[in-house]
Scaffold this motif. Sequence first.
Motif, PDB file in Angstrom:
ATOM      1  N   ASP A 232       0.848  -1.190   0.000  1.00 11.25           N
ATOM      2  CA  ASP A 232       0.000   0.000   0.000  1.00 11.25           C
ATOM      3  C   ASP A 232       0.884   1.240   0.000  1.00 11.25           C
ATOM      4  OD1 ASP A 232      -2.497   1.276  -0.061  1.00 11.25           O
ATOM      5  OD2 ASP A 232      -2.424   1.642   2.111  1.00 11.25           O
ATOM      6  N   HIS A 234       0.447   5.746   0.428  1.00 13.18           N
ATOM      7  CA  HIS A 234      -0.388   6.951   0.558  1.00 13.18           C
ATOM      8  C   HIS A 234       0.478   8.183   0.375  1.00 13.18           C
ATOM      9  CE1 HIS A 234      -4.361   5.413   1.783  1.00 13.18           C
ATOM     10  NE2 HIS A 234      -3.667   4.364   2.201  1.00 13.18           N
ATOM     11  N   HIS A 266      -3.037  -1.308   6.160  1.00 17.54           N
ATOM     12  CA  HIS A 266      -3.703  -1.623   4.880  1.00 17.54           C
ATOM     13  C   HIS A 266      -2.940  -2.724   4.139  1.00 17.54           C
ATOM     14  CE1 HIS A 266      -5.834   2.574   4.614  1.00 17.54           C
ATOM     15  NE2 HIS A 266      -6.126   1.891   5.711  1.00 17.54           N
TER      16      HIS A 266
HETATM   17 MG    MG Z   1      -4.390   2.318   1.790  1.00 11.92          MG
END
Ligand code: MG
Length: 382
Positions: A232, A234, A266
């Motif tokens: 993941d 961000h 995540h």
């Molecule tokens: Mg995420």
Amino acid sequence: MKFAAIIVAGGRGERAGGEIPKQYRPLLGRPVIAWSASAFAQAGAAEVVIACAPDHADLCRSATSGIPGVRIVNGGETRTASVRAALAAVGDAGFIMIHDAARPGLSPLLVQSLLATLAEGAAAAAPALALPDTLRRADASGRITEDIARDGVMRIQTPQAFRADVLRAAYGALAPDASMTDDVAVVRAHGAEAVLIEGDAKLMKITYPEDMAMLESMLGGERITCVGHGVDAHRFGEGSFVTLCGVQIPHNKGLVGHSDADAGWHALVDAILGALGQGDIGAHFPPSDPQWKGAASERFLRHAAKLVADASARIVHVDVTLLCERPKIGPYREAMRARTAEVLGLPLSRVSVKATTTERMGFLGREEGLAAQATATVDRPA
Ligand code: MG
């Protein structure tokens, strides 16, 4: 002769771990209690009366739906009180069997053997196994104080089978506050003889978390170890902290995302879903759904842990790697491990959190964002 079965499911099963009591947890895809209830139904029980904790009645009902003859009654404070309650609900039957919900490995064949023993004239019958291990008594320091002859020492299992009149008379004569460990003890206290028949190793009682996996292998389920992988990332944006693996870390930027943008968890959720073969986090928590806006990722991780339990699986180990230049992860690493272990219900030794930089290369090196990778090793039915 017509027979009825009682299943005692009053206990909360806290020693066996997990969020729902062990008797309602799935074993090879079927709730533990459904195994015994089905075995009794297949063996021809006129009714199967289950005594369960009043606040578990709905769990019990859904776990046994579709099994013929099942009725559910409120159990009592003790096992003995629960049997009394079930006994009062049992209708007309010549023979009554009483069984512990935490012993799912019951076969219709064993029920038939018990019935045959009663039909031959026994007032009570129970399955039992000899002890394979030598018995010795020891003091608190582990010093052996006595050898115990194990000849004739037996481990008594359930179901225990009784002539209904003998069982009802014995319970009728029992002191109101009596608490007995099994029902053979109740009829013996009233002067009846009990006959032991050959027990079955598969009738083992689920007591500890590892017992579920052992029973699954005994009941024929093949298990495999799967490693799931998750990634993941961000983007950094306005803010004064980031949340990683459930821990808030002060920073001069925040992370942008629909939820709390916890890239560590995540990635871990995706790793767990990967090991289960159950899609990705987006499929379970669509970013388009407003209910996940600003959501704490703990909800996603708890959901993944529940899917693991629902699949009769077990997380063996998880490993999360955070990739960023800043903030510095080191001072928060142990807190992240502890939070992750807590949410997943794992010992700390099975949780790893670590971090690396990318030597200032790429989008991570330029501090445009932060990324995470994770693996989850999961033991599960094949
Ligand atoms: Mg995420």
